[in-house]
Scaffold this motif. Structure first.
Motif, PDB file in Angstrom:
ATOM      1  N   GLN A 105       0.916  -1.255   0.016  1.00 47.40           N
ATOM      2  CA  GLN A 105      -0.017  -0.116   0.033  1.00 47.40           C
ATOM      3  C   GLN A 105       0.800   1.175   0.168  1.00 47.40           C
ATOM      4  O   GLN A 105       0.515   2.215  -0.594  1.00 47.40           O
TER       5      GLN A 105
ATOM      6  N   VAL B  35      -1.460  -3.551  -9.872  1.00 48.13           N
ATOM      7  CA  VAL B  35      -2.186  -3.523  -8.673  1.00 48.13           C
ATOM      8  C   VAL B  35      -3.422  -4.336  -8.964  1.00 48.13           C
ATOM      9  O   VAL B  35      -4.444  -3.685  -8.816  1.00 48.13           O
TER      10      VAL B  35
ATOM     11  N   LYS C  32      -5.335  -6.125  -7.324  1.00 44.66           N
ATOM     12  CA  LYS C  32      -6.523  -6.117  -6.115  1.00 44.66           C
ATOM     13  C   LYS C  32      -7.150  -4.926  -6.440  1.00 44.66           C
ATOM     14  O   LYS C  32      -8.473  -4.693  -5.766  1.00 44.66           O
ATOM     15  N   ARG C  33      -6.862  -4.026  -7.036  1.00 46.34           N
ATOM     16  CA  ARG C  33      -7.730  -2.811  -7.485  1.00 46.34           C
ATOM     17  C   ARG C  33      -7.981  -1.751  -6.267  1.00 46.34           C
ATOM     18  O   ARG C  33      -7.802  -0.714  -6.410  1.00 46.34           O
TER      19      ARG C  33
ATOM     20  N   SER D 270     -14.314  -2.939  -8.536  1.00 44.38           N
ATOM     21  CA  SER D 270     -13.926  -4.293  -7.979  1.00 44.38           C
ATOM     22  C   SER D 270     -14.831  -5.298  -9.192  1.00 44.38           C
ATOM     23  O   SER D 270     -14.295  -6.510  -9.151  1.00 44.38           O
TER      24      SER D 270
END
Length: 274
Positions: free
Chosen positions: A21, A116, A118-119, A270
């Protein structure tokens, strides 16, 4: 003769960096500060917040001698010096929209989501960077607008101190309100993924629908109008006179709007491809 292998890794060997992150936030910060449009929008928002405060308070001071008793009774010096917020909210909201839709327009969002997968960390990083920059800047601008406005009003002895009732709450609230408007704008951009659609939705929500409430029956207007984001924001940071909600309730309603918008943006990101 046997060959010996060098245990040291080659200098040219590729290294794989773990996606964290913190690294995503750094990436979003780089994109945020490298966009010329971002810097221009921030400058315009600051100038409008402070410049309109100076203009409004200067005109008020110049015409104070001709004001009637009713106008003087309704006058609120702190509220008058924060009049620029009503216009600068549009700039901050549009900036929030553009920070998302601009990536969809250029296709950069695909690269971001590829790195990334996982978005959601991308959306979270954008929000963190936006809050970290816009929050302090808008609060500082609100303080500057207040003191500039009070300096102009002091010539007529109608100024107030920051320690006067409601003044500090109004100044900090004005900066917080601008931040929440920007967050809602960013979420609208993430949901709609189109600049024109995002800005249109923002303008409708904050500038078109509230006046239209006056055309509805009083029962509808009284039960729905106060909970629109702009009206809740006015209760949060504006003058307490005439507000349908308390400052705390206005703040909570505005936070619910922002949370709902961000939640919708997270679901959209998502479940749908860029």
């Amino acid at each position: 003769m046997t060959a010996q292998l060098d245990p040291r890794p080659s200098l040219g060997a590729p290294t794989t960096l773990k996606v964290t992150q913190t690294r995503v936030i750094r990436s979003e910060w780089t994109k945020f500060r490298s966009l010329r449009s971002t810097n221009i929008a921030l400058l315009v928002a600051v100038v409008l917040t402070i410049g309109l405060a100076a203009l409004i308070c200067g005109v008020t001071a110049a015409h104070w001698a001709h004001a009637d008793a009713g106008e003087r009774a309704r006058f609120n010096a702190a509220d008058r010096s924060l009049g620029g917020v009503h216009i600068s909210q549009l700039v901050v909201g549009v900036l929030g929209v553009l920070l998302i839709t601009g990536e969809y327009a250029t296709g950069m969002i695909r690269a971001s989501l590829t790195v990334v997968p996982k978005r959601l960390p991308v959306l979270l990083a954008k929000l963190i960077v936006f809050i970290a920059v816009i929050g302090p800047l808008m609060i500082a601008s609100a303080f500057a607008a207040f003191f500039v406005g009070q300096a102009l009003l002091s010539g007529r002895h109608i100024d107030v101190a920051i320690s006067s009732p409601h003044a500090l709450r109004m100044v900090i609230g004005a900066g917080g309100y601008l931040l929440l408007v920007g967050i809602i704008g960013m979420a609208l951009g993430a949901v709609l993924r189109n600049t024109a659609a995002g800005i249109s939705a923002l303008v409708a929500l904050f500038f078109v629908i509230p006046p239209l409430m006056d055309l509805l029956p009083n029962s509808w207007a009284d039960n729905i109008g106060p909970y629109l984001p702009s009206n809740a924001g006015d209760a949060f940071w504006g003058s307490p006179e005439g507000a349908h909600l308390s400052a705390l309730k206005g703040f909570l309603v505005l936070c619910v709007w922002a949370a709902a918008a961000v939640g919708a943006a997270a679901i959209r990101l998502s479940t749908h491809d860029a």
